[in-house]
Scaffold this active site. Structure first.
Site, PDB file in Angstrom:
ATOM      1  N   MET A  72       5.808   5.789   5.321  1.00 23.00           N
ATOM      2  CA  MET A  72       6.482   5.052   6.533  1.00 23.00           C
ATOM      3  C   MET A  72       7.760   4.631   6.748  1.00 23.00           C
ATOM      4  O   MET A  72       8.457   4.596   7.702  1.00 23.00           O
ATOM      5  CB  MET A  72       5.376   3.968   6.987  1.00 23.00           C
TER       6      MET A  72
ATOM      7  N   ALA B 235       1.052  -1.331   0.238  1.00 26.67           N
ATOM      8  CA  ALA B 235      -0.070   0.147   0.140  1.00 26.67           C
ATOM      9  C   ALA B 235       0.903   1.282   0.067  1.00 26.67           C
ATOM     10  O   ALA B 235       1.995   1.274   0.599  1.00 26.67           O
ATOM     11  CB  ALA B 235      -0.970  -0.033   1.190  1.00 26.67           C
ATOM     12  N   PHE B 236       0.449   2.250  -0.412  1.00 32.46           N
ATOM     13  CA  PHE B 236       1.207   3.232  -0.573  1.00 32.46           C
ATOM     14  C   PHE B 236       1.700   3.777   0.905  1.00 32.46           C
ATOM     15  O   PHE B 236       2.625   4.920   0.687  1.00 32.46           O
ATOM     16  CB  PHE B 236       0.278   4.498  -1.381  1.00 32.46           C
ATOM     17  N   LYS B 237       1.160   3.753   1.846  1.00 26.66           N
ATOM     18  CA  LYS B 237       1.491   4.185   3.170  1.00 26.66           C
ATOM     19  C   LYS B 237       2.994   3.746   3.410  1.00 26.66           C
ATOM     20  O   LYS B 237       3.779   4.133   4.162  1.00 26.66           O
ATOM     21  CB  LYS B 237       0.591   3.654   4.581  1.00 26.66           C
ATOM     22  N   ASP B 238       3.514   2.527   2.651  1.00 31.69           N
ATOM     23  CA  ASP B 238       4.899   2.373   2.787  1.00 31.69           C
ATOM     24  C   ASP B 238       5.970   3.381   2.454  1.00 31.69           C
ATOM     25  O   ASP B 238       7.093   3.489   3.141  1.00 31.69           O
ATOM     26  CB  ASP B 238       5.114   1.023   2.112  1.00 31.69           C
TER      27      ASP B 238
END
Ligand SMILES: *Cc1c(COP(=O)(O)O)cnc(C)c1O
Length: 463
Positions: A116, A110-113
């Protein structure tokens, strides 16, 4: 680089303090006192450079003198090493002027990687410098928890506790959290809903004695370091497809407004960004706000794109601050009204300045399913439901010229049931994730009770 709060009553801070503080003490969000700019020559020199080089150029503008440049460069290089594509965030053409920006090649798909992985490294750097150890506590409805655990599992100065509602996240999402067996990672399956998880999180942060005793820190989407890391892919794709005289437009599947706000930041820095299109599912508070000028909270409706099922879109406050000419008093009044009556009206001037740069649209579950099926048929591409909301809105959007890039925020294999129902095809995990479904899991099931969660954390961080 100095940072100011959108509510104007918290002290100005530098990057390192903003990173560790999260929410400002006056309840506001931090933004740079001025927007850093790229010259045309600087932008031209970044064109075609590797992702990590562009990331370094962008992020260094926000860290200022605070983070030594050699260390910053090393953190960034390390953060993007684990991505499954050499371009980190590749572009894929779907139609004459329609593109996908694939943000799902990180460890949890997911793009949150993208944000993060950087956040964990820069936080570790700041904690080491201050000789602190922090306790990170977060609540997740699915994607954030996995990305945070994956990023912080190797942290030397932080332990991480993630609460998820027991039995209410998908198997892939759960396994991405619970198969990480590092001793500093703690998964709590709460006997309750995602709202209960969030309520407990709030209670922990409001208990100042507890908060100080374990050096509590947050990694939610209002953290400025996350926004900064997301600016990078707008710059890389605007440079790849645009030119100084040819801006690139972006459609962004939106929840908390962090991702799309990063697009505005890229534009303020001088990147050739055209219109920014907010795409929502049936939880359409932002679409209604843009179209009618009234920001009004209604109940959350569960959808097939759960990471966008939100009531209050926290980072929208950063846009309001810009639209109101940085009038912190006006923002305090809007937020007070939101607190009291669950709504506020955006005045005509600020509303038209928002509409000059943003447009919006929404796609409900039925339309999202149709977009998944039609896109597969026409292009052979299988979209996840969040990306499909974006692509559906992008295709309807008329008020722009030039290339349109839809942000592909998750890999379809993260939401296999919804994708299969829409398309008849069950997306498989990329081979590098195959071991996930057989790996050993570890989690603790706790009652929906803040005292129990507090005791659990204290026992494990030993203070
Ligand atoms: C978090 C998330 C979003 C929404 O991003 P915001 O920054 O909250 O607007 C969209 N799609 C996916 C897959 C996500 O995980």
């Amino acid at each position: 680089m100095r940072y100011v709060s959108t509510r104007g009553e918290a002290p100005e801070l530098d990057f390192e303090d903003v990173l560790l503080t999260g929410l400002a003490r006056d309840g506001g969000l931090y933004v740079p006192a001025q927007w850093p700019k790229f010259s045309q020559a600087e932008l031209a020199s970044l064109s075609g450079k590797p992702y990590a080089d562009v990331a370094f150029a962008v992020i260094a503008k926000f860290t200022g003198e605070k983070v030594p440049l050699a260390e910053l460069k090393a953190m960034i290089a390390d953060a993007y090493l684990g991505f499954g594509h050499p371009a980190v965030t590749p572009l894929k053409q779907l139609d004459a002027d329609q593109w996908l920006l694939e943000l799902f090649h990180g460890p949890t798909l997911a793009f949150k990687d993208v944000a993060m992985q950087f956040l964990a490294r820069v936080m570790d750097w700041a904690l080491a410098r201050r000789k602190l150890s922090a306790t990170i506590v977060g609540a997740t409805s699915g994607d954030t928890g996995g990305a945070a655990i994956e990023a912080f599992k190797a942290s030397r100065h932080a332990s991480i506790f993630i609460l998820h509602p027991e039995g209410k996240v998908s198997e892939v999402q759960r396994r991405q959290m619970t198969t990480v067996l590092s001793p500093s990672v703690h998964n709590i399956a709460l006997r309750g809903t995602f709202d209960d998880c969030q309520a407990i999180l709030k209670a922990l942060f409001n208990d100042h004695q507890f908060r100080d005793s374990v050096t509590l820190a947050g990694v939610n989407s209002i953290n400025w370091a996350r926004i900064v890391a997301q600016v990078v892919y707008y710059v890389t794709s605007a440079l790849a497809l645009g030119a100084p005289g040819r801006p690139v437009n972006f459609t962004v599947p939106t929840g908390n407004f962090g991702d799309i706000f990063a697009g505005l930041v890229a534009k303020r820095m001088g990147a050739p960004v055209g219109r920014l299109i907010i795409a929502t599912n049936e939880n359409d508070i932002l679409d209604r706000a843009l179209k009618g000028g009234r920001y009004e909270v209604k109940g959350v409706k569960p959808s097939t794109s759960p990471s966008m099922d939100i009531q209050v879109s926290s980072n929208f406050e950063r846009l309001l601050f810009e639209a109101y000419g940085r009038d912190a008093g006006a923002i305090r009044r809007l937020m007070a009204s939101l607190g009291q009556s669950g709504a506020f009206t955006i005045e005509t001037g600020p509303l038209s300045s928002i509409r000059a740069e943003f447009a919006s649209g929404s796609a409900d579950m039925a339309e999202t399913a149709k977009v998944i099926a039609a896109t597969l048929k026409e292009t052979g591409e299988l979209l996840d439901p969040h990306t499909a909301v974006g692509y559906g809105v992008a295709r309807k959007e008329q008020g722009h010229s030039g290339p349109m890039v839809t942000l592909a925020t998750a890999h379809p294999a993260k939401f296999p049931d919804a994708v299969e129902r829409a398309s008849g095809l069950r997306p498989g995990l990329p081979p590098r994730l195959a071991p996930l479904m057989m790996a050993e899991e570890r989690m603790s099931v706790l009652a929906n009770d803040p005292q129990e969660v507090k005791a659990f954390i204290l026992e494990r961080v030993g203070s």
